[in-house]
Write a protein that holds these residues in place. Structure first.
Motif, PDB file in Angstrom:
ATOM      1  N   HIS A 151      37.779   2.594  18.206  1.00 39.68           N
ATOM      2  CA  HIS A 151      38.435   3.893  18.004  1.00 39.68           C
ATOM      3  C   HIS A 151      38.834   4.458  19.361  1.00 39.68           C
ATOM      4  O   HIS A 151      39.943   4.963  19.535  1.00 39.68           O
ATOM      5  CB  HIS A 151      37.501   4.840  17.266  1.00 39.68           C
ATOM      6  N   GLY A 190      37.566   3.962  11.550  1.00 38.40           N
ATOM      7  CA  GLY A 190      38.320   4.862  12.401  1.00 38.40           C
ATOM      8  C   GLY A 190      39.725   4.365  12.726  1.00 38.40           C
ATOM      9  O   GLY A 190      39.990   3.157  12.740  1.00 38.40           O
ATOM     10  N   THR A 221      42.977   3.416  14.918  1.00 38.47           N
ATOM     11  CA  THR A 221      43.119   2.713  16.191  1.00 38.47           C
ATOM     12  C   THR A 221      44.527   2.867  16.773  1.00 38.47           C
ATOM     13  O   THR A 221      44.902   2.142  17.691  1.00 38.47           O
ATOM     14  CB  THR A 221      42.792   1.220  16.030  1.00 38.47           C
ATOM     15  N   GLY A 229      42.953   2.818  21.509  1.00 45.37           N
ATOM     16  CA  GLY A 229      42.434   2.256  20.270  1.00 45.37           C
ATOM     17  C   GLY A 229      42.713   0.769  20.179  1.00 45.37           C
ATOM     18  O   GLY A 229      43.692   0.265  20.750  1.00 45.37           O
TER      19      GLY A 229
END
Length: 215
Positions: free
Chosen positions: A135, A162, A164, A169
């Motif tokens: 992330h 999460g 990216t 990310g």
């Protein structure tokens, strides 16, 4: 019966989960990811009869850090803990996404930089640091082994993971982090994410797309 308590408060415009962790016998607390409404969080601690001793950050995005200054107005000596690889995110508004809020953005400098696998005790609670890049470069999760609790930040969500597509990310990294560092935890581990509802490792092993993805 354990006197460990974890209280969840969704703060800010996008409902970031801030956690207040404490042992009732000690009356000291750890704040995790105070992303907004720092004054409200301080008052909530007072209602629980606890004094914040530290701020733990799972990562440096704006919605997890913007409440820090308000907390520090009440407790100027409170220490900030963050992953050692998250310095750039915390100190660069273009990376932590706070630049869009006007002015020069928001930056935070941690007092304690945590290493992967490090164990730290604050307010009587034993934490293990798990570096989970993906992330952000320096995202970390906080495992409380004695209570079988994982604070997963924006790495692992209920039946999701999460984003990216923000600066720094990396999709392959976050998948690797979840598979190799989180899915190996006991299945009854309670997972408290940065957004949304609580889950368990066992549930995610069945329903999370990372577990189902065979790439």
């Amino acid at each position: 019966m354990s006197d460990f308590r974890i209280k969840t408060y969704a703060v800010g415009q996008i409902g970031t989960n801030c956690y207040i962790l404490f042992l009732e016998s000690r009356k000291e607390a750890v704040l995790v990811d105070p992303g907004a409404q720092g004054g409200y969080l301080v008052e909530t601690c007072k209602e629980h009869g606890v004094t914040p001793k530290a701020i733990f950050l799972t990562h440096g995005h704006f919605d997890h850090i913007l409440g820090i200054d308000e907390v520090k107005r009440w407790y100027p000596d409170i220490k900030i803990y963050a992953g050692e690889h998250e310095k750039n995110t915390l100190m660069d508004p273009s990376v932590n996404l706070s630049g869009g809020f006007g002015g020069s953005g928001y930056t935070v400098l941690a007092d304690v930089w945590l290493k992967d696998g490090e164990q730290v005790t604050v307010a009587g609670i034993d934490f293990k640091v798990i570096h989970t890049p993906g992330h952000t470069t320096g995202s970390v999760c906080f495992l409380i082994p004695e209570e079988e609790v994982l604070i997963s930040g924006d790495t692992l969500f209920q039946e999701s993971l999460g984003r990216t597509d923000f600066p720094m990310g990396n999709q392959s990294q976050i998948i690797q982090s979840i598979r190799e560092k989180l899915f190996v935890l006991p299945q009854n581990t309670l997972v408290y994410p940065g957004h949304g509802d609580m889950t368990t490792i066992g549930h995610e092993l069945v329903y999370n797309p990372v577990a189902l993805y065979r790439g």
